[in-house]
Write an enzyme that holds these catalytic residues in place. Structure first.
Site, PDB file in Angstrom:
ATOM      1  N   ARG A   1       0.808  -1.211  -0.020  1.00  0.00           N
ATOM      2  CA  ARG A   1      -0.116   0.024  -0.085  1.00  0.00           C
ATOM      3  C   ARG A   1       0.979   1.200   0.025  1.00  0.00           C
ATOM      4  O   ARG A   1       1.030   1.897  -0.960  1.00  0.00           O
ATOM      5  CB  ARG A   1      -0.846  -0.167   1.125  1.00  0.00           C
TER       6      ARG A   1
ATOM      7  N   CYS B   1       4.948   9.897  -0.377  1.00  0.00           N
ATOM      8  CA  CYS B   1       3.692  10.308  -0.152  1.00  0.00           C
ATOM      9  C   CYS B   1       3.497  11.389  -1.545  1.00  0.00           C
ATOM     10  O   CYS B   1       4.119  12.255  -1.364  1.00  0.00           O
ATOM     11  CB  CYS B   1       3.334  11.047   1.065  1.00  0.00           C
TER      12      CYS B   1
END
Length: 296
Positions: free
Chosen positions: A13, A238
């Site tokens: 993930r 991110c």
């Protein structure tokens, strides 16, 4: 320091969500199988977010449906809202994670709402989880710094952590999203949060932007933290934290813990192989120093 540490593997993930190359469901399942066979008992396998915002996670439901959820391995998924929770339940998930930020600006950039609004948004999600016997883990991002505000107040980290625990999160993962912290800062942050919450409910989540991740984790372990998030190959980053590097690599973490005599249940050679597999699938070289050394 704890005699054993539970490693939460986040490569499928947190690792893959920031990659330009989107890998197939088959490749994701092969990675998850290799991680499971390496002894990792908690593997975050995807997120039920908008495919427009994070297209790399658009096939999470297909991944979850093909996993053996009764085999003793935990397969949490990230869920941002009620819509995502409905989809997660339809796929049969047994554990979810919700995420809030200690930085107001990062919260707005990441999920388009304030910190307080994000907590309110998670209330019905957690209620749905409880009603369906689904475990809930909480993430707090930007605990040691923010790409927009730079410094983040310690009381904000403590406050958000407490609110997530009060919602019903069984564990709070404290994340240095941009990898800017140093060991004593990490130590002080953990001490502050542990002043409000049981240290046994806290986890460490460090990105290695400035090469401090392992040192920061060691500082947290010395405070009593016994759960650490990591990603094979040092994958990660991110989309809303420009310049942030990947997570601490599982290979390097497992090697350090083994050297400290701390039990993880992880087979290092198999973890290295898993990291090499997914790095090759992405067309890149593993960031793990241990993997680079062992495969030289």
């Amino acid at each position: 320091m704890a005699d054993s540490v539970r490693i939460v593997e986040v490569a499928p993930r947190d690792g893959l969500q920031n990659e330009a190359v989107a890998v197939s469901v088959a490749t994701k399942l092969d990675l998850i199988r290799q991680l499971r066979d390496a002894g990792l008992a908690a593997i975050e396998v995807g997120s039920f977010v908008s495919p427009k915002r994070v297209p790399q996670m658009a096939d999470t439901d297909e991944v979850v449906r093909q996993l053996n959820l009764d085999g003793g391995v935990r397969y949490p998924v990230l869920v941002p809202n009620e819509q995502g929770m409905v989809a997660a339940l339809a796929a049969g998930v047994r554990e979810i994670a919700v995420f809030a930020s200690a930085s107001e600006t990062f919260s707005q950039k990441n999920i388009n709402c304030s910190i307080e609004q994000s907590i309110d948004r998670f209330r019905p999600v957690v209620e749905m989880a409880k009603a369906n016997h689904v475990a809930v883990r909480g993430y707090v991002s930007c605990v040691l710094g923010c790409p927009y505000e730079v410094k983040v107040a310690m009381n904000a980290v403590v406050s958000v952590s407490r609110k997530l625990a009060e919602l019903g999160c069984y564990e709070i993962s404290l994340g240095d999203t941009i990898g800017i912290g140093t060991p004593w800062q990490a130590r002080d942050m953990v001490r502050a949060v542990a002043g409000e919450l049981d240290i046994a409910t806290l986890a460490a989540h460090f990105h290695d932007t400035r090469g401090q991740a392992l040192a920061n984790i060691l500082a947290c372990l010395e405070e009593g933290v016994s759960v650490v998030d990591s990603a094979v190959g040092g994958l990660g980053g991110c989309p809303y934290a420009p310049g942030a590097a990947g997570n601490v690599s599982t290979e390097d973490l497992a090697f350090m813990l083994d050297g400290l005599g701390i039990h993880t249940g992880v087979d290092l050679s198999r973890v290295v192989a898993a990291g090499q597999f997914i790095s090759a699938a992405l067309g890149k070289t593993s960031r793990s120093k241990v993997a680079q050394s062992m495969c030289a």
